[in-house]
Design a protein around this motif. Structure first.
Motif, mmCIF file in Angstrom:
data_model
loop_
_atom_site.group_PDB
_atom_site.id
_atom_site.type_symbol
_atom_site.label_atom_id
_atom_site.label_comp_id
_atom_site.label_asym_id
_atom_site.label_seq_id
_atom_site.Cartn_x
_atom_site.Cartn_y
_atom_site.Cartn_z
ATOM 1 N N MET A 1 6.970 24.286 -57.871
ATOM 2 C CA MET A 1 7.131 24.919 -56.552
ATOM 3 C C MET A 1 7.961 24.022 -55.651
ATOM 4 N N ARG A 2 8.763 24.619 -54.758
ATOM 5 C CA ARG A 2 9.599 23.809 -53.886
ATOM 6 C C ARG A 2 8.732 23.184 -52.791
ATOM 7 N N GLY B 1 7.585 25.409 -49.887
ATOM 8 C CA GLY B 1 6.509 26.311 -50.306
ATOM 9 C C GLY B 1 5.161 25.608 -50.255
ATOM 10 N N ARG B 2 5.165 24.359 -50.724
ATOM 11 C CA ARG B 2 3.916 23.595 -50.705
ATOM 12 C C ARG B 2 3.434 23.359 -49.273
ATOM 13 N N VAL C 1 4.013 25.292 -46.641
ATOM 14 C CA VAL C 1 3.502 26.564 -46.115
ATOM 15 C C VAL C 1 2.086 26.813 -46.649
ATOM 16 N N VAL C 2 1.882 26.528 -47.945
ATOM 17 C CA VAL C 2 0.550 26.746 -48.531
ATOM 18 C C VAL C 2 -0.476 25.837 -47.871
#
Ligand SMILES: Nc1ncnc2c1ncn2[C@@H]1O[C@H](COP(=O)(O)OP(=O)(O)OP(=O)(O)O)[C@@H](O)[C@H]1O
Ligand SMILES: [Mg+2]
Length: 373
Positions: A1-2, A5-6, A8-9
């Motif tokens: 995962m970019r 993205g991490r 945001v999660v």
């Protein structure tokens, strides 16, 4: 995962934690506070509205405070963990980059596993270190090879000069010939090295013009024919009708074929044959120099295009070769956008060098009865 993205999660998890805590606190505190106030309101007639308001305010304050507290704690924790991993990965990368710039090319960055961008950065730094290491090793080997090649002629010249100086030797035509041979070997080495360096670095300007393979082959054969006749080797040329023209630098391609045909005559005993041919082969024009001579054993085949590589060092050096001819061939062919390869069934079974050059798109084709296109 970019990495984005991490992030945001992790933000979503912080929010989720706040919402969960709010819900749990509302479930646990809200009903009790309401019940308590309603009970007190039943003992104080007319105060229901005031108690309901008070119950609402204290339950929602408790819920909000707990949710905000949980969100603050989890976001601090997430921020700390993320920044610690990012910082340690950057520190690691900076350390490796510093080591590489200090000349240590065997160090590598471990992919940190915190997002594909960071893994890509680690991969790029590792590839750079590997490439620099390979170039450094090549440079060292090249220096060693050049020093080795210079040593013999220089040692011979200085030994003769010493002998002349001491009167052990006199300046006879034979001595002059030895000195001249060694001096011209040095000159040729310097010229060849210059040529291969320029061709490999792409600094050699190519004067690309449409060239007729037939003309190229005949020119090369004519210039080397006296040598062939002296050695008792037959030189056969053949251009398949319909072979298209190529876009090439005439002199440089002449040098390519010349080096190959020169090697072939040197490695073919009297009575043998060398065939110099050109034919269309798909989108390329295939030149081949095939001899019936010494052949090259399979273990040497992958290395013959390397600078200074000679199969039989004593014998090949004996005829003045320094092992640069094929390196020049390869560099020039690559500069023309072509490829060169070598085939040999084995010792004494002949050798074939194949040069493929892109055919000139929709250029006129050579035909035996229509020269001069
Ligand atoms: N046609 C051939 N048959 C057999 N061996 C060959 C042939 N062409 C090249 N070789 C081998 O490959 C080696 C490298 O060739 P290359 O042309 O690079 O060097 P060289 O001919 O020895 O020296 P230079 O070309 O610099 O004078 C040669 O020394 C020889 O051992
Ligand atoms: Mg050669």
């Amino acid at each position: 995962m970019r990495f984005g993205g991490r992030l945001v999660v992790s933000m979503a998890l912080v929010m989720l934690c706040g919402v969960l805590v709010a819900w749990l606190v509302a479930q646990a505190v809200g009903p009790g506070v309401f019940r308590d106030h309603m009970e007190r309101a039943s003992h104080e007639p007319g105060s229901v509205a005031a108690h309901a308001l008070e119950a609402f305010v204290s339950a929602s304050t408790a819920t909000l405070a707990a949710a905000l507290g949980a969100a603050v704690v989890t976001s601090l924790l997430a921020g700390f963990l993320v920044s610690r991993r990012v910082a340690s990965s950057l520190r690691n990368t900076a350390t490796v980059a510093a080591q590489v710039s200090a000349g240590r090319f065997d160090v590598r960055v471990m992919p940190p596993g915190i997002g594909s961008e960071f893994d890509e950065l680690a991969g790029a730094i590792n590839a750079m270190a590997q490439r620099l290491g390979r170039n450094d090793a090549m440079r060292r080997r090249l220096m060693a090879d050049i020093a080795h090649e210079l040593r013999t002629p220089v040692a011979t010249i200085s030994a003769y000069l010493d002998a002349l100086d001491d009167g052990v030797e006199v300046l006879s035509p034979a001595t002059t010939e030895v000195l001249q041979a060694q001096a011209s070997r040095l000159t040729r080495l310097a010229d060849d090295l210059g040529a291969v360096m320029r061709a490999e670095s792409g600094a050699m300007p190519l004067d690309l013009v449409p060239v007729d393979p037939h003309e190229l082959i005949e020119l090369c054969a004519e210039s080397l024919r006296p040598r062939y006749e002296r050695s008792g080797v037959a030189l056969v040329t053949e251009v398949r009708p319909g072979t298209p023209r190529i876009l090439a630098d005439r002199d440089r391609m002449g040098q390519v074929l010349g080096n190959l045909v020169d090697n072939a005559v040197r490695h073919t005993p009297a009575g043998g044959t060398v065939r110099l041919t050109a034919e269309p082969h798909g989108a390329v024009v295939r030149f081949a120099v095939a001899d019936t001579g010494d052949g090259i054993e399979a273990e040497h085949l992958p290395y013959v295009f390397e600078r200074f590589y000679r199969v039989d060092v004593a014998r090949d050096r004996g005829h003045g070769g320094s092992g640069i001819g094929l390196a020049i061939v390869r560099a020039l062919v690559l500069a023309h956008g072509g490829t060169v390869s070598v085939l040999s069934p084995g010792k004494s079974m002949g050798t074939t060098f194949v040069v493929d050059l892109p055919a000139r798109p929709d250029g006129p084709r050579w035909h035996p009865f229509s020269r001069g296109h």
